[in-house]
Design a protein around this motif. Structure first.
Motif, PDB file in Angstrom:
ATOM      1  N   GLY A  50      49.331  30.456  32.905  1.00 62.21           N
ATOM      2  CA  GLY A  50      49.165  29.002  32.873  1.00 62.21           C
ATOM      3  C   GLY A  50      48.002  28.494  33.686  1.00 62.21           C
ATOM      4  N   LEU A  51      47.114  29.391  34.129  1.00 65.47           N
ATOM      5  CA  LEU A  51      45.998  28.978  34.976  1.00 65.47           C
ATOM      6  C   LEU A  51      44.654  29.154  34.277  1.00 65.47           C
ATOM      7  N   ILE A  52      43.718  28.283  34.619  1.00 63.61           N
ATOM      8  CA  ILE A  52      42.314  28.387  34.232  1.00 63.61           C
ATOM      9  C   ILE A  52      41.512  28.607  35.504  1.00 63.61           C
ATOM     10  N   CYS A  53      40.514  29.465  35.436  1.00 63.29           N
ATOM     11  CA  CYS A  53      39.702  29.785  36.609  1.00 63.29           C
ATOM     12  C   CYS A  53      38.257  29.359  36.386  1.00 63.29           C
ATOM     13  N   ILE A  54      37.669  28.683  37.368  1.00 65.33           N
ATOM     14  CA  ILE A  54      36.222  28.533  37.422  1.00 65.33           C
ATOM     15  C   ILE A  54      35.760  29.057  38.776  1.00 65.33           C
ATOM     16  N   THR A  55      34.506  29.479  38.847  1.00 63.31           N
ATOM     17  CA  THR A  55      34.077  30.337  39.958  1.00 63.31           C
ATOM     18  C   THR A  55      33.572  29.596  41.192  1.00 63.31           C
ATOM     19  N   SER A  56      33.690  28.289  41.229  1.00 66.89           N
ATOM     20  CA  SER A  56      33.310  27.466  42.372  1.00 66.89           C
ATOM     21  C   SER A  56      31.798  27.449  42.561  1.00 66.89           C
ATOM     22  N   THR A  63      29.552  28.661  47.619  1.00 62.73           N
ATOM     23  CA  THR A  63      30.374  29.599  48.385  1.00 62.73           C
ATOM     24  C   THR A  63      31.351  30.348  47.480  1.00 62.73           C
ATOM     25  N   GLY A  64      31.108  30.299  46.179  1.00 64.58           N
ATOM     26  CA  GLY A  64      32.042  30.833  45.207  1.00 64.58           C
ATOM     27  C   GLY A  64      32.154  32.347  45.194  1.00 64.58           C
ATOM     28  N   ILE A  65      33.151  32.812  44.462  1.00 70.72           N
ATOM     29  CA  ILE A  65      33.505  34.224  44.412  1.00 70.72           C
ATOM     30  C   ILE A  65      32.347  35.089  43.918  1.00 70.72           C
ATOM     31  N   LEU A  66      31.542  34.563  42.983  1.00 72.03           N
ATOM     32  CA  LEU A  66      30.369  35.304  42.504  1.00 72.03           C
ATOM     33  C   LEU A  66      29.087  34.852  43.202  1.00 72.03           C
ATOM     34  N   LYS A  82      36.394  41.748  36.223  1.00 65.32           N
ATOM     35  CA  LYS A  82      37.790  41.693  36.665  1.00 65.32           C
ATOM     36  C   LYS A  82      38.389  40.318  36.390  1.00 65.32           C
ATOM     37  N   LEU A  83      37.612  39.266  36.663  1.00 70.12           N
ATOM     38  CA  LEU A  83      38.069  37.912  36.365  1.00 70.12           C
ATOM     39  C   LEU A  83      38.321  37.733  34.871  1.00 70.12           C
ATOM     40  N   LYS A  84      37.423  38.284  34.070  1.00 69.00           N
ATOM     41  CA  LYS A  84      37.580  38.163  32.620  1.00 69.00           C
ATOM     42  C   LYS A  84      38.802  38.923  32.135  1.00 69.00           C
ATOM     43  N   ASP A  85      39.078  40.078  32.735  1.00 66.97           N
ATOM     44  CA  ASP A  85      40.273  40.846  32.369  1.00 66.97           C
ATOM     45  C   ASP A  85      41.551  40.079  32.703  1.00 66.97           C
ATOM     46  N   ILE A  86      41.516  39.331  33.797  1.00 63.87           N
ATOM     47  CA  ILE A  86      42.694  38.573  34.222  1.00 63.87           C
ATOM     48  C   ILE A  86      42.875  37.307  33.396  1.00 63.87           C
ATOM     49  N   PHE A  87      41.803  36.542  33.222  1.00 60.48           N
ATOM     50  CA  PHE A  87      41.925  35.201  32.643  1.00 60.48           C
ATOM     51  C   PHE A  87      41.479  35.101  31.182  1.00 60.48           C
ATOM     52  N   GLY A  88      40.738  36.073  30.691  1.00 63.63           N
ATOM     53  CA  GLY A  88      40.304  36.017  29.298  1.00 63.63           C
ATOM     54  C   GLY A  88      39.508  34.759  29.010  1.00 63.63           C
ATOM     55  N   ASP A  89      39.920  34.008  27.986  1.00 68.18           N
ATOM     56  CA  ASP A  89      39.227  32.770  27.608  1.00 68.18           C
ATOM     57  C   ASP A  89      39.494  31.624  28.578  1.00 68.18           C
ATOM     58  N   ASN A  90      40.388  31.830  29.535  1.00 72.56           N
ATOM     59  CA  ASN A  90      40.685  30.803  30.543  1.00 72.56           C
ATOM     60  C   ASN A  90      39.770  30.946  31.760  1.00 72.56           C
ATOM     61  N   LEU A  91      38.545  31.371  31.535  1.00 68.33           N
ATOM     62  CA  LEU A  91      37.578  31.587  32.609  1.00 68.33           C
ATOM     63  C   LEU A  91      36.266  30.892  32.272  1.00 68.33           C
ATOM     64  N   ALA A  92      35.651  30.285  33.265  1.00 69.31           N
ATOM     65  CA  ALA A  92      34.320  29.694  33.107  1.00 69.31           C
ATOM     66  C   ALA A  92      33.542  29.882  34.398  1.00 69.31           C
ATOM     67  N   LEU A  93      32.242  30.055  34.268  1.00 72.36           N
ATOM     68  CA  LEU A  93      31.362  30.137  35.433  1.00 72.36           C
ATOM     69  C   LEU A  93      30.827  28.741  35.730  1.00 72.36           C
ATOM     70  N   GLU A  94      30.768  28.409  37.004  1.00 75.76           N
ATOM     71  CA  GLU A  94      30.378  27.055  37.425  1.00 75.76           C
ATOM     72  C   GLU A  94      28.937  27.021  37.913  1.00 75.76           C
ATOM     73  N   VAL A  95      28.136  26.157  37.280  1.00 73.67           N
ATOM     74  CA  VAL A  95      26.799  25.850  37.779  1.00 73.67           C
ATOM     75  C   VAL A  95      26.817  24.411  38.277  1.00 73.67           C
TER      76      VAL A  95
END
Length: 545
Positions: free
Chosen positions: A130-136, A139-142, A160-173
């Motif tokens: 039920g979670l969506i991840c963005i990378t901040s 100071t973000g994780i990447l 690893k993030l993609k394996d966990i979240f799949g399509d519920n992942l986005a990189l933040e600019v």
């Protein structure tokens, strides 16, 4: 318009953001945002206020939290923390956000002043549903791996993030050009470099990019006020270079509109800029409207207080005997047939009253009947029994308990149960201040236990009701006029020395009444405050931080 501002802090990110939930949602509506993300640092304390103003404005609330992250919680000292943002798509995600927030504090690093909460890979993987991840941001994780030129590790962790979240992942600019050198309070950041590298990684790993403004204040003109807030939070002068400090020309962390976001990224990525905005709307559409924040979602009855376990009490058989001897009275009140806690409270109070010696029994009996009627009407019978139970347990186990204070002192029921020790009729104390049929708030009972006994009382409650039903409650304190006067004098260095600044701040604070709550009205009404404001305009200029 497709842009949704996803990375926003409110003033629940204490001494870090200037933005109130109300102002955030009304400003988002003014800018035409259909939704807005709230990503306070290590806290979800603002969600209720945010839900309220989301409904008021019609701007959809996207609930998130920015967490401190390290690779392995078992090696806290070998890894510098980074940040990661998680959003709740649905009720399951919200539950996991709350769980991760608790785990972060349970496993945090203890510093001199507070706990520094942290999560790791195992926690995220265990609570990803039920979670969506963005990378901040910077100071973000990447981002910090990129700044350290650890590109292979950045790729590994992105996978690893993609394996966990799949399509519920986005990189933040981010739409800023912040540059910051590493220091005691700062991480090494070059946002322009981070943006370029994240966009390359997104293409390589087929991951969405979202653009954010990293909102710490609402308007561009608020940058200076925000700098003062940061200085206050770090207990350093505004002029100090040994603290977190953002150049407003490069780190313009105000709430931007879509045109500004597209314009910023079009300078270097003209073909991608609009897609960065479109993806923010995509994230917003993936999230349900968070009605599940409201306790009524999971508890439609609205009954939130537990029922006191009467059958486990040592006098339960005596209670049953009393109950059998009062069948006429009980049958006249239908509610007693299903709410036995009401009847048990009457039994306890009447039993205690019968043991008392007094001249005017009718006065006490009438007062007791009046109070029980109100308490039963408000549904607080079990509440009174629970409080009495752990207060009396503490006394019976040689834990010092205060005699009681506050409005509960006006309750005869509380006196008979042993919650406090002042006879309210003898001292003419008013019950209605504590509770009445028109009052909407829960009762407020102030209790004092000796420091050495508090943990024992808490353990008793956990054993009796379950550890999942016992929680610490914290208060979020706003800056009062007295505190503000001292902080601004010190931060803006009133006078010619630090000693002068402390003295001036103390003089202003001491001139204010104890109950002063509003800085603006204090400036108007207090001559000393007003006089200092003429000499030090900062006193007035920063009065709304």
């Amino acid at each position: 318009m497709s842009y949704v501002s996803l990375h926003n802090y409110t003033h629940f990110s204490i001494l870090y953001s200037l933005v109130s939930p109300k102002d955030l949602f009304y400003k988002a509506k003014e800018l035409g945002h259909s939704a807005v993300g709230v990503t306070d640092l290590n806290t979800l304390a603002g969600v209720w206020d945010c839900l309220k103003y989301s409904k008021e404005t019609g701007v959809k609330l996207i609930i998130g939290c920015e967490f401190n992250f390290i690779n392995d919680i078992n090696n806290k000292n070998s890894d510098k923390s980074r940040n990661i943002i998680l959003f709740a798509k649905n009720a399951t995600g919200y539950k996991n956000l709350l769980t991760l927030n608790k785990l972060a504090f349970d496993n945090g690093v203890d510093t001199a002043k507070k706990v520094y909460p942290i999560i790791d890979w195992d926690m995220i993987e265990s609570h990803k549903d039920g979670l969506i991840c963005i990378t901040s941001g910077g100071t973000g994780i990447l981002s910090q791996l990129i700044m350290n030129r650890n590109y292979d590790e950045a790729k590994s962790q992105l996978q690893k993030l993609k394996d966990i979240f799949g399509d519920n992942l986005a990189l933040e600019v981010q739409a800023n050009t912040l540059t910051q050198r590493s220091g005691v309070y700062n991480s090494n950041i070059d946002q322009k470099t981070i943006n370029f590298q994240l966009i390359k990684l997104a293409k390589e790993f087929d991951v969405k990019i979202v653009a954010t403004s990293n909102t710490l204040y609402l308007n561009k003109s608020d940058a200076d006020k925000h700098d003062v807030l940061l200085a206050i939070g770090l207990h350093q002068p505004k002029s100090s270079n040994f603290r977190t400090k953002y150049d407003p020309q490069s780190a313009d962390f105000y709430l931007k509109n879509e045109e500004e976001i597209v314009s910023f990224f079009s300078r270097n990525f003209p073909d991608l800029a609009q897609s960065f905005c479109d993806n923010t709307q995509l994230i917003a559409d993936m999230c349900e409207f968070p009605d599940w924040i409201d306790p009524k979602y999971s508890n439609p009855s609205g009954k939130e207080l537990p029922i006191f376990p009467i059958s486990n009490e040592p006098d339960y058989n005596e209670f049953l005997s009393w109950k059998n001897n009062n069948t006429d009275f009980i049958s006249s009140l239908e509610s007693y047939k299903k709410d036995e806690d009401k009847l048990y409270l009457r039994f306890k109070c009447k039993s205690a009253l019968n043991l008392m010696s007094f001249d005017d029994k009718k006065t006490y009996q009438d007062r007791l009947d009046e109070e029980l009627d109100v308490i039963e009407y408000r549904g607080f019978s079990s509440y009174m029994l629970i409080v009495a139970d752990y207060v009396n347990w503490a006394r019976n186990n040689n834990i010092s308990v205060g005699p009681g204070r506050g409005s509960v002192g006006g309750s005869l029921v509380a006196y008979l149960l042993g919650i406090h020790q002042a006879d309210p009729i003898k001292y003419d104390l008013i019950f209605a201040r504590f509770q009445n049929k028109e009052k909407t708030a829960y009762p407020d009972i102030d209790l004092d236990f000796s420091p050495s006994g508090r943990e024992l009382v808490q353990n008793y409650l956990r054993q009796k009701y379950g550890s999942d039903r016992v929680a610490h409650v914290s208060n979020v304190m706003t800056i009062t006029p007295k505190v503000y006067a001292r902080d601004i004098a010190r931060t803006c260095e009133f006078g010619s020395s630090r000693e002068d600044a402390v003295k001036i701040g103390t003089d202003i604070a001491d001139s204010l009444p104890k109950d002063a709550t509003n800085i603006a009205s204090s400036l108007e009404k207090n001559p000393i405050f007003s006089e200092y404001a003429k000499r030090y305009p900062e006193l007035k200029n920063y009065s709304d931080i």
